[in-house]
Design an enzyme around this catalytic site. Structure first.
Site, PDB file in Angstrom:
ATOM      1  N   ASP A  28       0.868  -1.032   0.010  1.00  0.00           N
ATOM      2  CA  ASP A  28      -0.133   0.164   0.002  1.00  0.00           C
ATOM      3  C   ASP A  28       0.929   1.238   0.085  1.00  0.00           C
ATOM      4  OD1 ASP A  28      -2.472  -1.255   0.166  1.00  0.00           O
ATOM      5  OD2 ASP A  28      -2.485  -1.345   2.370  1.00  0.00           O
TER       6      ASP A  28
HETATM    7  C1  GLC Z   1      -2.237  -4.552   4.726  1.00  0.00           C
HETATM    8  C2  GLC Z   1      -3.208  -4.335   3.881  1.00  0.00           C
HETATM    9  C3  GLC Z   1      -3.033  -5.257   2.572  1.00  0.00           C
HETATM   10  C4  GLC Z   1      -1.692  -4.773   2.234  1.00  0.00           C
HETATM   11  C5  GLC Z   1      -0.679  -4.999   3.159  1.00  0.00           C
HETATM   12  C6  GLC Z   1       0.756  -4.301   2.600  1.00  0.00           C
HETATM   13  O1  GLC Z   1      -2.181  -5.681   5.457  1.00  0.00           O
HETATM   14  O2  GLC Z   1      -4.588  -4.603   4.278  1.00  0.00           O
HETATM   15  O3  GLC Z   1      -3.944  -4.939   1.610  1.00  0.00           O
HETATM   16  O4  GLC Z   1      -1.469  -5.610   0.810  1.00  0.00           O
HETATM   17  O5  GLC Z   1      -0.997  -4.002   4.158  1.00  0.00           O
HETATM   18  O6  GLC Z   1       0.734  -2.739   2.459  1.00  0.00           O
END
Ligand code: GLC
Length: 799
Positions: free
Chosen positions: A488
């Site tokens: 993210d």
């Molecule tokens: C959190 C989010 C997921 C993402 C991860 C890495 O767990 O829920 O969607 O892939 O972070 O950023």
């Protein structure tokens, strides 16, 4: 310090000291109505949607962190001594304490001053209510007069409303006590409207089938000014106020006198439920407040989870792995599945749990595919229903509480389509895994609607998702990063491309191609395969950095996650994925995975990147906002650790796969609870990495994609029980010092009793497979009839 341990026979984690480093929680409920409960009685509830339909309040970042909760107070009428059977909120010293978190229930037993208490919190299967089953016993030699008080804090509206619109939520609750039952109702616009009612009525009730001596329905009356849940004025006084008025902070506080002779025990069942129509509360109270009915409902909860967990049972040389795989990992997996968290996570959530809930996974996959536009774009958020809450006002309401207006110039697709480059692709391997698990090829033939109208079968939905990713390519023919990918926090400037999404594309394409090749499907895989090949070529041509794969490129060609970078020289993701997807030739695969071991592995697992950023640099996005070694900025993100395990299993390096599994296995945190701090029976999202002074401390328990993948990694790759279209494949990759293991796996209705022996102490390789005593060719167990039991004996060694 050790705070508890596993009771494997009962599938419980038993906490023996209440003062755990943080509240250690359980999740209760199997479907709509769910709840959290900590080892100190804290926790909240919701009915259906965790964001929109809270029942009991969660007070984020409260002190302690689990407040408020389902509290009980026992007050001696003679001495005025007050304590809580769950230790908190009063926090008085206990002479005995034990908390058993189990599958679907939590039981806390405690004693003080000659009184013993036991309370079990649970949610009956498929009910919209929770039960607090309390027994108080006089263990002393003289009669005791006790005041019992309850406390629960309602919040029958959405989380955001509770937090952000306090000028409304503080004054809309209606609450009253009538005939010993507390009723709370409110009209809320947190969820979808009902006809022309924007403010929809929600109702809850709380009772125990007894007439209270006094009651409180307002928090301020029960607690009193400048006090908290730990020392409420009503408890100190030994009497509630009986003051009734509307608005403010509705609570459920009943005061019951208990007269207990020496040796006498009394059981009281508190029932807290929702009943929006106002039609079932009396029947539910009459039924469940009878202790024998409550106990029968508790037994049904246990039987319900038994039915889930008997579908995969393992007996390995590692007791901690057994404790996790046979209970807590699948249990956490189901709980994440029940808590949709956007398109990406929801698609992955199905992977580890489909052998337990195939029907619901089928339904979930339909819903996910129905969140796809005709163009192949999928939404980012996610609603529970296939037919979305689309109303006259022009709003669609999603599960996370976002209400997106459809008015204005932009198209629905522009407003709701996922800004990430990876999210939509995840559903493809999820569909393929579902068909491998169930053999349900029929699923592929049913029409599924598109978000913007029209319908097509699942294969067509999947093709369009691949087409869209293919269309959105940039530099080196790699997928555009857009606003983020799985990570993210990789928010790079426009035109940047993601190496890892290229690998995800290859994976999804090859999965779909294999499905298309099936005679039951009879599709043409050639186009899909050709694109996968081209993408794999691009990756190898441009993304190989010499010792490992780069993670991404800015539009001008500058790499991220490459040796030339000042920070973030290596990112774990493309290394494991280059192996998982078959993109890496053998030599590169070994080199990339060795780099992971050297640069990223720590005693607590694999860090996401190295070295982490130590200052915010806008073009590196929000990754560089986190302190070094926390979360995505080089924290030990547990979710991808599974991919390293899978990659090492595919490479046949069982000792290394085990080293990685062992490093993040929750049960190994039992001995280091003061470092790890969070629950040692479930996976947390991340652990602080080596650049942080609290290296080893866990963050964000329970809701993480780690859970579903950990069950895939452990059962399908380490133990190698891998569902395939034509049967169950047996392909273990275990530590060389294992003599073998046993497992029971229910697959397409048949029970496979598998015994694996490893006389030559190899990691991988199946020398012989016997099915019901007879040797078979290869390692694919042929399909057996539903209801049959199949004895499988596997000898590992060179084939
Ligand atoms: C959190 C989010 C997921 C993402 C991860 C890495 O767990 O829920 O969607 O892939 O972070 O950023």
């Amino acid at each position: 310090m050790k705070y508890g341990d596993f009771d494997q026979a009962n599938r419980e984690y038993v906490i023996t000291r209440p003062d755990t480093p943080e509240p250690w929680r359980n999740y209760l409920g199997n479907g709509a109505y769910r709840a959290t409960v900590s080892n100190a009685g804290g926790g909240y509830s919701f009915d259906g949607d965790a964001f929109l339909k809270r029942v009991l309040r969660e007070r984020p970042r409260s002190l302690p962190d689990d407040r408020p909760g389902r509290y009980l107070y026992l007050r001696d009428r003679e001495t005025a001594d007050v304590w809580s059977p769950t230790w908190q909120p009063v926090g008085a010293d206990l002479e005995r304490y034990e908390c058993r978190h189990g599958m679907g229930y939590t039981t806390i037993r405690s004693a003080r001053g000659g009184l013993a208490a036991e309370v079990t919190y649970f949610i009956p299967v498929d009910e919209h209510l929770e039960i607090w089953l309390l027994t108080v016993e006089n263990e002393g030699k003289k009669a005791r007069s006790i005041d019992l008080f309850t406390y629960a804090e309602f919040a029958l509206w959405g989380v955001l409303k509770d937090l952000m619109n306090q000028q409304a939520s503080k004054y809309v609750g209606v609450v009253r006590c009538a005939d010993g039952v507390i009723f709370h109702e409110t009209r809320t616009d947190s969820g979808p409207p009902k006809g022309d009612e924007v403010f929809v009525l929600r109702r809850a009730y709380f009772g125990c089938g007894r007439t209270p001596e006094s009651f409180d329905v307002q928090r301020a009356e029960f607690v009193g000014p400048w006090r908290d849940e730990g020392n409420p004025i009503a408890v100190e006084r030994g009497r509630c106020s009986n003051n009734q008025y509307f608005g403010y902070d509705p609570v459920a506080c009943l005061h019951l006198p208990l007269e207990l002779k020496p040796g006498q025990a009394e059981t009281i069942v508190f029932v807290l439920g929702v009943d929006d129509e106002g039609t079932v509360w009396r029947e539910k109270l009459d039924h469940y407040t009878r202790p024998e009915q409550a106990r029968a409902a508790l037994d049904a909860v246990k039987a319900y989870w038994d039915d889930h967990l008997r579908r995969l049972h393992v007996d390995t040389p590692h007791s901690g792995m057994n404790a996790v795989v046979n209970a807590w990992n699948p249990y956490q997996g189901v709980n994440t599945f029940l808590t949709p968290r956007g398109y990406r996570d929801t698609s992955q959530d199905v992977l580890g749990i489909m052998h337990m809930r195939p029907e619901e996974v089928r339904q979930r996959l339909r819903i996910l595919l129905a969140h796809e536009f005709q163009s192949g774009v999928t939404t980012h958020d996610y609603s529970f229903e296939e037919d979305f809450a689309l109303e006259a006002g022009g709003t669609r309401i999603f599960g996370d509480g976002d209400v997106v207006s459809l008015s204005g110039g932009a198209t629905i697709e522009e407003q709701l389509g996922s800004p990430s480059s990876d999210a939509s692709l995840w559903v493809i391997p999820a569909v393929c895994a579902y068909v491998r698990e169930t053999g349900d090829f029929d699923f592929l033939k049913q029409p599924i609607r598109f978000f913007d109208g029209g319908a097509a079968d699942a294969v067509e939905h999947m093709r369009r998702i691949l087409d869209k990713t293919w269309e959105r390519r940039g530099l080196h023919g790699l997928p555009l990063m857009r606003e983020m990918d799985w990570n993210d926090c990789l928010n790079f400037p426009e035109g940047s491309v993601s190496v890892w999404v290229g690998m995800e594309f290859v994976w999804a394409s090859r999965e779909l191609a294999a499905l298309l090749r099936r005679p039951e499907v009879g599709g043409d895989p050639s186009g899909v395969e050709a694109r996968a090949e081209e993408m794999a070529r691009n990756l190898n041509e441009h993304a190989w950095d010499g010792g490992w794969y780069a993670r991404a490129f800015f539009a001008d060609g500058e790499p991220i996650g490459a040796s030339s970078c000042e920070k973030n020289q290596i990112d774990h993701m493309p290394q494991s994925w280059s192996v998982m997807t078959g993109v890496a030739p053998q030599e590169r695969a070994l080199s990339a995975m060795d780099a992971v071991r050297q640069r990223l592995f720590t005693p607590y697992g694999i860090a996401l990147i190295d070295p982490p950023h130590d200052e915010y640099i806008p073009r590196y996005g929000s990754l560089s906002v986190f302190p070094a070694s926390l979360k995505e900025n080089g924290g030990i993100f547990n979710h991808p650790n599974n991919w390293a395990i899978i990659a090492e299993c595919l490479l046949g390096r069982g000792d290394r796969a085990w080293e990685y599994y062992h490093a993040f296995l929750p049960s190994t945190k039992n001995e280091i609870a003061d470092t790890h701090r969070m629950e040692p029976y479930i996976f947390s999202q991340f652990v602080a990495g080596p650049y942080h002074p609290l290296h080893g401390r866990a963050g964000r328990a329970w809701m993480t994609g780690t859970a579903t993948w950990a069950l895939v990694a452990a059962s399908q790759y380490i133990l190698g029980l891998r569902p395939d279209y034509d049967g169950l494949r047996i392909d273990p990759c275990i530590p060389t010092d294992w003599e073998g293991f046993r497992a029971t796996r229910i697959f397409r209705g048949a029970t496979y009793e598998v015994e694996v022996v490893n006389p030559k102490h190899v990691s991988k390789g199946v020398k012989e497979v016997r099915v019901n005593g007879k040797p078979i060719e290869g390692n694919l167990l042929p399909l057996a009839a539903a209801g049959e039991t199949v004895e499988v004996h596997v000898t590992m060694g060179a084939a």
